[in-house]
Design a protein around this motif. Structure first.
Motif, PDB file in Angstrom:
ATOM      1  N   ARG A 129      -3.013 -27.902 -62.689  1.00  0.00           N
ATOM      2  CA  ARG A 129      -2.886 -27.033 -61.732  1.00  0.00           C
ATOM      3  C   ARG A 129      -1.833 -28.462 -61.126  1.00  0.00           C
ATOM      4  NH1 ARG A 129      -7.882 -25.273 -57.634  1.00  0.00           N
ATOM      5  NH2 ARG A 129      -6.368 -24.902 -56.165  1.00  0.00           N
ATOM      6  N   ARG A 177      -6.144 -21.461 -48.353  1.00  0.00           N
ATOM      7  CA  ARG A 177      -6.646 -22.679 -48.318  1.00  0.00           C
ATOM      8  C   ARG A 177      -6.501 -23.963 -49.058  1.00  0.00           C
ATOM      9  NH1 ARG A 177      -9.691 -22.021 -43.044  1.00  0.00           N
ATOM     10  NH2 ARG A 177      -8.925 -20.538 -42.453  1.00  0.00           N
ATOM     11  N   TYR A 220      -3.220 -29.132 -52.419  1.00  0.00           N
ATOM     12  CA  TYR A 220      -2.032 -28.853 -53.274  1.00  0.00           C
ATOM     13  C   TYR A 220      -1.215 -28.853 -52.556  1.00  0.00           C
ATOM     14  CZ  TYR A 220      -5.298 -29.235 -57.288  1.00  0.00           C
ATOM     15  OH  TYR A 220      -6.532 -29.568 -58.183  1.00  0.00           O
ATOM     16  N   MET A 267     -11.503 -36.105 -46.386  1.00  0.00           N
ATOM     17  CA  MET A 267     -10.516 -35.718 -45.636  1.00  0.00           C
ATOM     18  C   MET A 267      -9.926 -35.904 -44.976  1.00  0.00           C
ATOM     19  SD  MET A 267      -8.859 -32.060 -46.850  1.00  0.00           S
ATOM     20  CE  MET A 267     -10.485 -30.455 -45.589  1.00  0.00           C
ATOM     21  N   GLY A 294       4.128 -12.246 -60.132  1.00  0.00           N
ATOM     22  CA  GLY A 294       3.780 -10.956 -59.459  1.00  0.00           C
ATOM     23  C   GLY A 294       2.983 -12.100 -57.984  1.00  0.00           C
ATOM     24  N   ILE A 295       2.710 -10.311 -57.632  1.00  0.00           N
ATOM     25  CA  ILE A 295       1.551  -9.949 -56.032  1.00  0.00           C
ATOM     26  C   ILE A 295       0.301  -9.767 -56.813  1.00  0.00           C
ATOM     27  CG2 ILE A 295       1.131  -9.962 -53.908  1.00  0.00           C
ATOM     28  CD1 ILE A 295       3.644 -10.332 -52.805  1.00  0.00           C
ATOM     29  N   VAL A 296      -1.015 -10.177 -56.256  1.00  0.00           N
ATOM     30  CA  VAL A 296      -1.874  -9.737 -56.980  1.00  0.00           C
ATOM     31  C   VAL A 296      -2.847  -8.591 -56.031  1.00  0.00           C
ATOM     32  CG1 VAL A 296      -3.828 -10.239 -58.351  1.00  0.00           C
ATOM     33  CG2 VAL A 296      -2.258 -11.687 -59.332  1.00  0.00           C
ATOM     34  N   ILE A 307      -9.427 -14.380 -55.075  1.00  0.00           N
ATOM     35  CA  ILE A 307      -8.152 -14.679 -56.396  1.00  0.00           C
ATOM     36  C   ILE A 307      -7.199 -15.635 -56.251  1.00  0.00           C
ATOM     37  CG2 ILE A 307      -6.064 -13.269 -55.790  1.00  0.00           C
ATOM     38  CD1 ILE A 307      -7.803 -10.469 -55.730  1.00  0.00           C
ATOM     39  N   GLY A 308      -6.964 -15.874 -54.961  1.00  0.00           N
ATOM     40  CA  GLY A 308      -6.221 -16.938 -54.724  1.00  0.00           C
ATOM     41  C   GLY A 308      -6.711 -18.290 -55.791  1.00  0.00           C
ATOM     42  N   PRO A 343      -6.737 -10.000 -51.963  1.00  0.00           N
ATOM     43  CA  PRO A 343      -7.060 -11.061 -51.690  1.00  0.00           C
ATOM     44  C   PRO A 343      -7.222 -11.630 -50.645  1.00  0.00           C
ATOM     45  CG  PRO A 343      -5.120  -9.825 -52.414  1.00  0.00           C
ATOM     46  CD  PRO A 343      -5.826  -8.854 -51.903  1.00  0.00           C
ATOM     47  N   GLN A 373      -5.719 -26.327 -49.607  1.00  0.00           N
ATOM     48  CA  GLN A 373      -5.375 -27.893 -49.226  1.00  0.00           C
ATOM     49  C   GLN A 373      -5.282 -29.469 -50.767  1.00  0.00           C
ATOM     50  OE1 GLN A 373      -8.961 -27.415 -46.892  1.00  0.00           O
ATOM     51  NE2 GLN A 373      -6.896 -26.602 -45.142  1.00  0.00           N
ATOM     52  N   GLY A 425     -14.681 -26.514 -51.927  1.00  0.00           N
ATOM     53  CA  GLY A 425     -13.809 -26.044 -50.986  1.00  0.00           C
ATOM     54  C   GLY A 425     -13.936 -25.310 -49.999  1.00  0.00           C
ATOM     55  N   PRO A 426     -13.162 -25.067 -49.429  1.00  0.00           N
ATOM     56  CA  PRO A 426     -13.381 -24.310 -47.858  1.00  0.00           C
ATOM     57  C   PRO A 426     -14.441 -22.838 -48.371  1.00  0.00           C
ATOM     58  CG  PRO A 426     -11.003 -24.672 -47.963  1.00  0.00           C
ATOM     59  CD  PRO A 426     -11.325 -25.492 -49.278  1.00  0.00           C
TER      60      PRO A 426
HETATM   61  C1  LIG Z   1     -12.441 -30.695 -50.687  1.00  0.00           C
HETATM   62  C2  LIG Z   1     -11.512 -29.337 -51.388  1.00  0.00           C
HETATM   63  C3  LIG Z   1     -12.654 -29.146 -51.873  1.00  0.00           C
HETATM   64  C4  LIG Z   1     -12.155 -28.333 -52.857  1.00  0.00           C
HETATM   65  N1  LIG Z   1     -12.465 -28.396 -54.454  1.00  0.00           N
HETATM   66  C5  LIG Z   1     -12.832 -27.012 -54.445  1.00  0.00           C
HETATM   67  C6  LIG Z   1     -13.126 -26.717 -55.987  1.00  0.00           C
HETATM   68  O1  LIG Z   1     -13.717 -27.639 -55.939  1.00  0.00           O
HETATM   69  N2  LIG Z   1     -12.722 -26.295 -56.813  1.00  0.00           N
HETATM   70  C7  LIG Z   1     -11.148 -25.312 -57.188  1.00  0.00           C
HETATM   71  O2  LIG Z   1     -10.635 -24.838 -56.898  1.00  0.00           O
HETATM   72  N3  LIG Z   1     -10.645 -25.764 -55.420  1.00  0.00           N
HETATM   73  C8  LIG Z   1     -10.966 -26.236 -54.450  1.00  0.00           C
HETATM   74  N4  LIG Z   1      -9.809 -27.071 -53.582  1.00  0.00           N
HETATM   75  C9  LIG Z   1      -8.944 -27.103 -53.605  1.00  0.00           C
HETATM   76  C10 LIG Z   1      -8.099 -24.895 -52.596  1.00  0.00           C
HETATM   77  O3  LIG Z   1      -9.409 -25.385 -51.218  1.00  0.00           O
HETATM   78  C11 LIG Z   1      -8.594 -24.703 -53.834  1.00  0.00           C
HETATM   79  O4  LIG Z   1      -8.665 -23.914 -54.935  1.00  0.00           O
HETATM   80  C12 LIG Z   1      -8.869 -22.909 -52.781  1.00  0.00           C
HETATM   81  O5  LIG Z   1      -9.348 -21.461 -53.850  1.00  0.00           O
HETATM   82  C13 LIG Z   1      -7.476 -22.674 -52.745  1.00  0.00           C
HETATM   83  O6  LIG Z   1      -7.226 -21.649 -51.277  1.00  0.00           O
HETATM   84  P1  LIG Z   1      -7.128 -20.051 -51.506  1.00  0.00           P
HETATM   85  O7  LIG Z   1      -8.456 -19.589 -52.491  1.00  0.00           O
HETATM   86  O8  LIG Z   1      -6.605 -20.005 -50.136  1.00  0.00           O
HETATM   87  O9  LIG Z   1      -5.495 -19.894 -52.201  1.00  0.00           O
HETATM   88  P2  LIG Z   1      -4.178 -19.420 -51.693  1.00  0.00           P
HETATM   89  O10 LIG Z   1      -3.941 -20.809 -51.404  1.00  0.00           O
HETATM   90  O11 LIG Z   1      -3.942 -17.876 -50.554  1.00  0.00           O
HETATM   91  O12 LIG Z   1      -3.357 -19.154 -52.759  1.00  0.00           O
HETATM   92  C14 LIG Z   1      -3.205 -20.520 -54.035  1.00  0.00           C
HETATM   93  C15 LIG Z   1      -1.658 -19.943 -54.465  1.00  0.00           C
HETATM   94  O13 LIG Z   1      -2.068 -19.112 -55.466  1.00  0.00           O
HETATM   95  C16 LIG Z   1      -0.832 -18.246 -55.610  1.00  0.00           C
HETATM   96  N5  LIG Z   1      -1.080 -17.222 -54.525  1.00  0.00           N
HETATM   97  C17 LIG Z   1      -2.215 -16.965 -53.648  1.00  0.00           C
HETATM   98  N6  LIG Z   1      -2.763 -15.745 -53.782  1.00  0.00           N
HETATM   99  C18 LIG Z   1      -1.777 -15.327 -54.749  1.00  0.00           C
HETATM  100  C19 LIG Z   1      -1.466 -13.848 -54.806  1.00  0.00           C
HETATM  101  N7  LIG Z   1      -2.412 -12.584 -54.410  1.00  0.00           N
HETATM  102  N8  LIG Z   1      -0.578 -12.958 -55.948  1.00  0.00           N
HETATM  103  C20 LIG Z   1      -0.036 -14.204 -56.836  1.00  0.00           C
HETATM  104  N9  LIG Z   1       0.247 -15.643 -56.151  1.00  0.00           N
HETATM  105  C21 LIG Z   1      -0.961 -16.033 -55.445  1.00  0.00           C
HETATM  106  C22 LIG Z   1       0.178 -18.694 -54.611  1.00  0.00           C
HETATM  107  O14 LIG Z   1       0.809 -19.340 -55.123  1.00  0.00           O
HETATM  108  C23 LIG Z   1      -0.830 -19.728 -53.410  1.00  0.00           C
HETATM  109  O15 LIG Z   1       0.339 -20.767 -53.268  1.00  0.00           O
HETATM  110  C24 LIG Z   1     -10.791 -27.860 -52.689  1.00  0.00           C
HETATM  111  C25 LIG Z   1      -9.992 -28.167 -51.736  1.00  0.00           C
HETATM  112  C26 LIG Z   1     -10.583 -29.637 -50.743  1.00  0.00           C
HETATM  113  C27 LIG Z   1      -9.777 -30.190 -49.650  1.00  0.00           C
END
Ligand SMILES: Cc1cc2nc3c(=O)[nH]c(=O)nc-3n(C[C@H](O)[C@H](O)[C@H](O)COP(=O)(O)OP(=O)(O)OC[C@H]3O[C@@H](n4cnc5c(N)ncnc54)[C@H](O)[C@@H]3O)c2cc1C
Length: 504
Positions: free
Chosen positions: A464, A74, A78, A360, A211-213, A144-145, A112, A76, A137-138
């Motif tokens: 970032r 998620r 980025y 969005m 690495g993969i966490v 972990i991401g 994760p 989004q 965000g979502p």
């Molecule tokens: C309206 C809106 C508001 C938002 N607000 C915030 C906010 O307040 N704070 C914030 O921080 N972000 C925010 N975001 C951005 C984003 O949505 C979040 O940071 C979100 O947590 C990232 O998605 P995810 O956790 O699913 O990570 P993922 O998409 O799963 O991972 C992100 C990246 O980390 C790496 N990764 C993921 N998992 C692993 C793993 N296990 N091992 C190694 N590498 C890995 C990968 O390179 C991947 O591309 C926002 C986005 C939107 C659209």
């Protein structure tokens, strides 16, 4: 047989047919972000445990097929779940167990796939007195991401990666390591001490492709019984610098423990509703007269300050509120401090919410769907988050660079200043557009690049990176590129893990 076919067969044997997906619906989702991308995704692997992650990596090494991990995908703004280069995605969503929880020592250890919504529900079900930083965000995003991206949240542990330990990491070689004391048998302090003896390795695996966490411990903060909302509106943008200086003072001395946010009017309006297409007769960016009308209609001001004050007792909350008023009131006459009970439904307890995802859809001509799916709906959305020292002069310089640029490209400067730590703020720009409008993908990316160039040129570099700019277009002055290349070559000799993501 080509290498991809060989790898797919081997992954199917290890994970089972049902966890190696290559249907068009899955692949289309995996290659779609909220901006234009050209990367292809040939398959999505869904390992169920660390051993299966190791098998995925070993096969990638043997066949030289690149793989990129996502936890919830998620990311989004980025790049969502799209890899930097074409390849195979490793979706860790099935690994969604809470592995450990300790109410007394205040920590939570997760896999994760655990999302903010899931972790929040887990703590609620147990009647826990503890809280996790909540992102804006979502709710389905992963802990972990987010931590690995060094995300920012609301709550005392808002600088998320500062409050984690005990990473379990599968290296591109297939080896597995644990950071901190957890590498030793019966380590009693594995979840409460970050360093242990010897070099600390945690940082190597954040914003990297080394690495993969597969496991991480999050330190939780006690939920303070007394909360106050500190808020105020800035009727004149010239107030921004002085307000920032005073917020720094309150953060440094410890009166305010949480991140604060300053949102400009465009950002507030984009969460409240959609672009007034009819009133503007399709003209963009938002004409000044319409901006003023919307401000008046929704009681929105040039800038809005928000911060939560936490205290362990009513007397301490009262004393801290008086201190905030003393420091801020003169610069911010509109300052108000509300007790939690005055806040109405929801109060001040942070619950993961999809509310901000409305942003969005600001430029979409179709109404907001009940369940937002911005990639499917052609929402155009790009973040740029730059680190700015927390002084009035730095903020004014950075804003003077960032504010006019989006307008030149036909977008509203949707801005936020986040006081994540006591010394450094993030200036976060959102470029919002409609991907279905011809030419907007290219225009929005040109705007992103121009902003990055202007801010980076003045020394305000991103905190970032998204896949739209996976490495910075600025040459470091030191030997770090060579050192990082050496590290990458040692840990990932065939360059199979997330090639191009932060590192080569
Ligand atoms: C309206 C809106 C508001 C938002 N607000 C915030 C906010 O307040 N704070 C914030 O921080 N972000 C925010 N975001 C951005 C984003 O949505 C979040 O940071 C979100 O947590 C990232 O998605 P995810 O956790 O699913 O990570 P993922 O998409 O799963 O991972 C992100 C990246 O980390 C790496 N990764 C993921 N998992 C692993 C793993 N296990 N091992 C190694 N590498 C890995 C990968 O390179 C991947 O591309 C926002 C986005 C939107 C659209």
């Amino acid at each position: 047989m080509d290498r991809l076919q060989e790898a797919l067969e081997a992954w199917r044997r290890e994970l089972g047919e049902e966890h190696v997906l290559a249907d068009e619906v899955t692949l289309a989702r995996a290659r779609t972000a909220t901006f234009a991308t050209t990367q292809a995704v040939s398959a999505v692997l869904r390992p169920g445990n660390t051993e299966e992650v190791r098998a995925c990596v070993r096969i990638a090494q043997q066949t030289h097929v690149p793989i990129t991990p996502v936890s919830a995908g998620r990311n989004q703004g980025y790049g969502s779940r799209v890899p930097v280069r074409s390849g195979v995605l490793v979706d860790l969503g099935r690994m969604n167990r809470v592995l450990e929880f300790d109410e007394d020592l205040a920590y939570l250890t997760v896999e994760p796939g655990v999302s903010f919504a899931q972790a929040h529900a887990f703590l609620e079900e147990r009647g826990s007195r503890l809280q996790l930083a909540t992102i804006g965000g979502p709710p389905q995003a992963s802990l972990i991401g987010n931590a690995l991206e060094r995300g920012d949240g609301i709550g005392p542990h808002g600088d998320v990666f500062q409050h984690v330990c005990g990473l379990e990491v599968v290296l591109p070689t297939g080896e597995c390591l644990r950071t901190g004391p957890g590498r030793y048998p019966r380590a009693q302090a594995a979840s409460v001490l970050r360093w242990g003896a010897g070099p600390g390795l945690d940082g190597l695996f954040s914003q990297s492709n080394l690495g993969i966490v597969t496991r991480m411990t999050f330190w939780l903060a006690p939920r303070a019984p007394c909360l106050r909302l500190i808020s105020g509106v800035l009727e004149d943008p010239f107030q921004l610098g002085p307000v920032l200086e005073r917020m720094r003072q309150l953060r440094l001395e410890g009166t305010l423990r949480e991140a604060f946010s300053l949102w400009n009017d465009y950002k507030v309006l984009s969460v409240l509703g959609q672009y007034p297409w009819e009133a503007t007769r399709g003209l963009t960016p938002l004409p000044e007269a319409q901006r003023r009308k919307l401000r008046a209609e929704h009681k929105v001001f040039p800038w809005h300050l928000n911060c939560v004050l936490e205290a362990p007792s009513e007397a301490q909350a009262q004393a801290a509120q008086e201190r905030v008023e003393h420091v801020l009131k003169e610069t911010l006459p509109t300052l108000i401090c509300l007790r939690e009970e005055e806040m109405g439904p929801g109060g001040l307890r942070q619950v993961p919410s999809a509310r901000n995802l409305r942003m969005m859809y600001w430029r979409k001509r179709t109404p907001l769907p009940e369940v937002p799916e911005p990639e499917r709906d052609g929402c155009g959305f790009i973040w740029l988050s730059c680190a700015v020292p927390m002084t009035a002069s730095h903020l004014e310089t950075a804003l003077a660079l960032a504010e006019p640029l989006p307008l030149r490209f036909g977008f509203e400067p949707n801005l936020c200043v986040l006081g994540v730590s006591a010394r450094c703020a993030y200036l976060v720009v959102a470029i919002i557009y409609d991907r279905e409008v011809e030419g907007e993908d290219a225009r929005a990316m040109a705007c992103h690049d121009a902003l990055q160039q202007a801010l980076g040129g003045a020394g305000y570099y991103p905190a970032r990176l998204g896949i739209q700019a996976p490495v910075l277009p600025f040459a470091p002055e030191d030997d770090s590129p060579a050192v990082l290349r050496t590290l990458k070559a040692a840990l990932d000799p065939h360059g199979i893990l997330a090639p191009g993501r932060y590192l080569p």
